[in-house]
Design a protein around this motif. Structure first.
Motif, PDB file in Angstrom:
ATOM      1  N   GLU A 195      28.075 -35.998 -10.171  1.00 53.52           N
ATOM      2  CA  GLU A 195      27.717 -35.427 -11.470  1.00 53.52           C
ATOM      3  C   GLU A 195      28.791 -34.426 -11.903  1.00 53.52           C
ATOM      4  N   GLY A 196      29.266 -34.602 -13.114  1.00 55.17           N
ATOM      5  CA  GLY A 196      30.284 -33.685 -13.648  1.00 55.17           C
ATOM      6  C   GLY A 196      31.705 -34.204 -13.500  1.00 55.17           C
ATOM      7  N   SER A 242      27.597 -26.026 -12.606  1.00 54.93           N
ATOM      8  CA  SER A 242      28.974 -26.322 -12.213  1.00 54.93           C
ATOM      9  C   SER A 242      29.718 -25.003 -11.987  1.00 54.93           C
ATOM     10  N   MET A 243      30.743 -25.052 -11.143  1.00 55.41           N
ATOM     11  CA  MET A 243      31.348 -23.813 -10.627  1.00 55.41           C
ATOM     12  C   MET A 243      31.867 -22.852 -11.704  1.00 55.41           C
ATOM     13  N   ALA A 265      37.258 -29.207 -13.156  1.00 54.71           N
ATOM     14  CA  ALA A 265      36.680 -27.988 -12.582  1.00 54.71           C
ATOM     15  C   ALA A 265      35.149 -28.022 -12.630  1.00 54.71           C
ATOM     16  N   PHE A 266      34.598 -28.875 -13.502  1.00 52.47           N
ATOM     17  CA  PHE A 266      33.141 -28.929 -13.670  1.00 52.47           C
ATOM     18  C   PHE A 266      32.494 -29.971 -12.752  1.00 52.47           C
ATOM     19  N   SER A 267      33.252 -30.493 -11.799  1.00 48.85           N
ATOM     20  CA  SER A 267      32.712 -31.465 -10.839  1.00 48.85           C
ATOM     21  C   SER A 267      31.908 -30.735  -9.776  1.00 48.85           C
ATOM     22  N   GLY A 268      30.736 -31.275  -9.451  1.00 50.06           N
ATOM     23  CA  GLY A 268      29.943 -30.678  -8.373  1.00 50.06           C
ATOM     24  C   GLY A 268      29.159 -29.455  -8.830  1.00 50.06           C
ATOM     25  N   TYR A 269      28.541 -28.763  -7.868  1.00 47.52           N
ATOM     26  CA  TYR A 269      27.625 -27.674  -8.196  1.00 47.52           C
ATOM     27  C   TYR A 269      27.842 -26.446  -7.316  1.00 47.52           C
TER      28      TYR A 269
END
Length: 276
Positions: A195-196, A242-243, A265-269
């Motif tokens: 997601e992301g 997201s981070m 940069a918005f990949s993952g949590y």
């Protein structure tokens, strides 16, 4: 293959290491050609991997400063990897001179480097242990010496849980660590997810294959699965996001604001929870 002076004796430098690959993504110098090859292969599928790692580090720095702002000066960083510039002890100790940090990793290279870098620092310790065996971490002499588990501790599980497969029961490992913590303690984590990621899953999935090939399976989990790690914790605003979206406004560190323009940069949590 020539063995560099910094490579700890007894390490097989023909086998890629997750912590050295991460070091390569961050532009570090503690990696071998075998690590760089694996990293470059992964980047063929996911060219934004360095940006993801930078966002990960920037989140970690903000979370450490947040912990200090909440009066927490004890840190347990599990799966800490190779210490690079702006690591937990530097951020924590610049925010509070009393801050104490214990780094934990099961990679002998990461442990040896950490010991070399931290030599002489009385307020930091290094433990060779595996998140799959939380008791080994909690019972380590360095933890007893540096951390008072009767008082709040910030436990960092940054970019580590996605290397635990479901068969390793990562939820039980996190719960066991959490049970040992005093109320008011923080759980800080980031986790890989499809997601992301600004690519179709079938393309990004090539990265998972690369990590499987080097015998370090990478497990992508959904946001819902990642939220489950916070059972028993109250999520700190803005929750699991997201981070770059976690408390980025007003960040004191210009490096913390670099990644958001990049879609990778918005990949993952990421998230932070407070133990009730």
């Amino acid at each position: 293959m020539e063995r560099p002076a910094w490579a700890p004796p007894g390490i097989d430098i023909s086998v890629p290491s997750v912590s050295r690959i991460y070091d390569y993504y961050l532009g570090g110098s503690h990696n071998f050609e075998v690590d760089r090859q694996a990293a470059r292969r992964a980047m063929e599928f996911l060219p934004g991997l360095p940006k993801i790692m930078q966002a990960n580090r920037a989140f970690m720095r903000r979370a450490v400063r947040y912990a200090v702002s909440q009066g927490i000066t004890q840190f347990l960083d599990v799966g800490s990897g190779i210490p690079t510039f702006g690591n937990v002890h530097e951020i924590a100790q610049s925010a509070s001179p009393e801050a104490r940090v214990v780094y934990v990793d099961h990679d002998p290279v990461a442990v040896a480097h950490s010991r070399a870098v931290l030599n002489g620092d009385e307020r930091t310790g290094v433990v060779a242990a595996d998140l799959r065996k939380p008791r080994e971490i909690l019972d380590a002499p360095e933890v007893a010496k540096l951390l008072d588990l009767e008082r709040p501790v910030a436990v960092l599980l940054v970019a580590v849980l996605h290397f635990l497969e479901d068969a390793d029961d990562p939820y039980a490992a996190v719960a066991e660590l959490s049970d040992a913590l005093a109320p008011g303690s923080l759980l800080v984590l980031t986790h890989a997810s499809y997601e992301g990621i600004p690519l179709p899953q079938e393309v990004a999935g090539g990265v998972v294959d690369v990590y499987r090939d080097i015998r370090n399976p990478l497990v992508m989990r959904s946001r819902e699965e990642i939220v489950r790690f916070f059972d028993g914790f109250e999520l700190v605003d803005p929750g699991v996001v997201s981070m770059p979206m976690w408390q980025a406004e007003g960040s004191e560190d210009p490096a913390d604001g670099e990644a958001p323009e990049d879609p990778y940069a918005f990949s993952g949590y990421s998230g932070v929870g407070r133990k009730a």
